[in-house]
Design a protein around this motif. Structure first.
Motif, PDB file in Angstrom:
ATOM      1  N   ILE A 144      40.203  24.354 -55.223  1.00  0.00           N
ATOM      2  CA  ILE A 144      40.385  25.290 -54.101  1.00  0.00           C
ATOM      3  C   ILE A 144      39.695  26.618 -54.381  1.00  0.00           C
ATOM      4  N   ILE A 198      42.821  22.597 -49.086  1.00  0.00           N
ATOM      5  CA  ILE A 198      42.297  23.635 -48.198  1.00  0.00           C
ATOM      6  C   ILE A 198      41.066  23.095 -47.482  1.00  0.00           C
ATOM      7  N   THR A 251      45.440  24.891 -44.459  1.00  0.00           N
ATOM      8  CA  THR A 251      46.012  24.509 -45.744  1.00  0.00           C
ATOM      9  C   THR A 251      47.075  23.449 -45.509  1.00  0.00           C
TER      10      THR A 251
END
Length: 130
Positions: free
Chosen positions: A58, A100, A81
């Motif tokens: 991420i 994400i 998310t």
């Protein structure tokens, strides 16, 4: 740049949930600027790009998005998310991983910046007019 072109041409898409403009980023497989340049190529082709990552990758996706935004190539359209249920390979039990997805679109000056970068590359390679 050739390996990026090759990667774009050799992409295999399986299933309905894979979008043509999605890049699934790993923080171990490729260098950071491979993904930055690949994202630029995707934006040239599709006008936007979706960067996606799980867990530790991420931070890499956020860095890629920030590089593209701060250098004037991309504008942030959407950030999503979630958590994904996965099976832990070592223990065999289900675990949840953070996910994400960042959707970036071209800026108004994207094409101008890409043309300038191409011109610089040609000059650096000795391909200028004499």
């Amino acid at each position: 740049m050739e390996d990026i072109t090759e990667a774009v041409q050799n992409i295999t898409i399986t299933g309905d949930n894979h979008k043509k403009n999605r890049i699934q980023v790993s923080n171990t497989k490729k260098p950071l600027f491979f993904y930055v340049n690949l994202a630029k190529r995707y934006m040239q082709q599709h006008n936007d790009v979706e960067l996606s990552a799980l867990g530790m990758a991420i931070a890499t996706v956020v860095t890629i998005a920030e590089i593209l935004k701060n250098s004037g190539f991309a504008v942030e359209k959407k950030i999503m998310t979630s958590t994904v249920d996965m099976k832990d390979e070592s223990r065999g039990r289900p675990i949840q991983k953070a996910k994400i997805e960042i959707l970036l679109g071209k800026t108004d000056k994207f094409d101008e910046l890409m043309a300038a970068a191409e011109e610089e590359r040609e000059l650096a390679n000795g391909g200028g007019e004499e």
